[in-house]
Design a protein around this motif. Sequence first.
Motif, short mmCIF file in Angstrom:
data_model
loop_
_atom_site.label_atom_id
_atom_site.label_comp_id
_atom_site.label_asym_id
_atom_site.label_seq_id
_atom_site.Cartn_x
_atom_site.Cartn_y
_atom_site.Cartn_z
N GLU A 11 0.86 -1.19 0.00
CA GLU A 11 0.00 0.00 0.00
C GLU A 11 0.90 1.24 0.00
O GLU A 11 1.90 1.29 0.72
N TRP A 12 0.53 2.23 -0.82
CA TRP A 12 1.42 3.38 -1.03
C TRP A 12 0.64 4.68 -1.06
O TRP A 12 -0.56 4.70 -1.31
N ALA A 13 1.36 5.77 -0.82
CA ALA A 13 0.77 7.12 -0.90
C ALA A 13 1.88 8.12 -1.18
O ALA A 13 2.27 8.31 -2.33
N PHE A 71 6.09 6.76 1.56
CA PHE A 71 5.09 5.86 2.16
C PHE A 71 4.80 4.72 1.18
O PHE A 71 3.99 4.84 0.27
N GLN A 72 5.51 3.62 1.36
CA GLN A 72 5.23 2.37 0.66
C GLN A 72 5.39 1.26 1.70
O GLN A 72 6.50 1.04 2.20
N ALA A 122 2.03 9.63 -4.96
CA ALA A 122 3.36 9.57 -5.55
C ALA A 122 3.49 8.28 -6.37
O ALA A 122 4.11 7.30 -5.93
N ILE A 123 2.90 8.29 -7.56
CA ILE A 123 2.87 7.08 -8.39
C ILE A 123 4.28 6.66 -8.80
O ILE A 123 4.64 5.48 -8.74
N GLY A 124 5.10 7.62 -9.23
CA GLY A 124 6.46 7.30 -9.64
C GLY A 124 7.26 6.66 -8.52
O GLY A 124 8.02 5.71 -8.74
N SER A 125 7.10 7.18 -7.30
CA SER A 125 7.81 6.61 -6.16
C SER A 125 7.32 5.19 -5.86
O SER A 125 8.10 4.32 -5.47
#
Length: 231
Positions: free
Chosen positions: A56-58, A62-63, A97-100
């Motif tokens: 889960e990411w944001a 935050f991953q 932060a899709i790229g991250s």
Amino acid sequence: MDVDVELVLAVDISYSVDEEEAHRQREGYVAALAHQDVIRSIQGGPLGRIAVTYVEWADTGFQRAAADWTVIASEEDALNFAARVAAAPFERGHYTAIGSAIADGVRRIDENDYTAPRLIIDISGDGPQNQGLPLESAHALADQSNVVVNGLPVISENSGRWVRPVEVHLEDYFRNNVITGPGAFVVPARTEDEFRVAILRKLVLEIAGAMPSRSELDPANPALEGLGRAP
């Protein structure tokens, strides 16, 4: 260990995803992972096993793995993994932060103990990037490691609590900016029923290594009506 597929399930839990939507995403993945269609796809591979992690990411930093790398080769394996995902603590982040998230998925694949001919990041989200590593840089990392990034845009009229509405055609945004790699594809989801069907269909296609037709990428396709209703 050799497996047929290394699969990162990367799920957006930023505040643009409301709480109900976030729980629905997790429930959809849990149901799909334990579905007979997914288990049959896994067991139908040359080795009959895959390695999967649920992240889960944001925000940029935050991953979080709700369930770390696990080999699934049987119904019991799938059910146990789905149960770990369902039981994981639920946290939220602010930004998208899709790229991250893609870079994190590539790192997880590069650093795990598995080897597979197909490496996939399956990324879901309900809005465009608003923070983090540029998508071009993330794509370069994925391409360098031979990782395919597929997309599941969650299309909602709700703009979220913490962001202003963004005028963007999300399906096109994912197709033009998020996915990368040979055969990469997008499966959109608009309603709760479509979301469950989209996740299930997407997992089956990814595990089987099939090249989907345009009709197979549309969860509203009547031919897919039976998918995702009952394991």
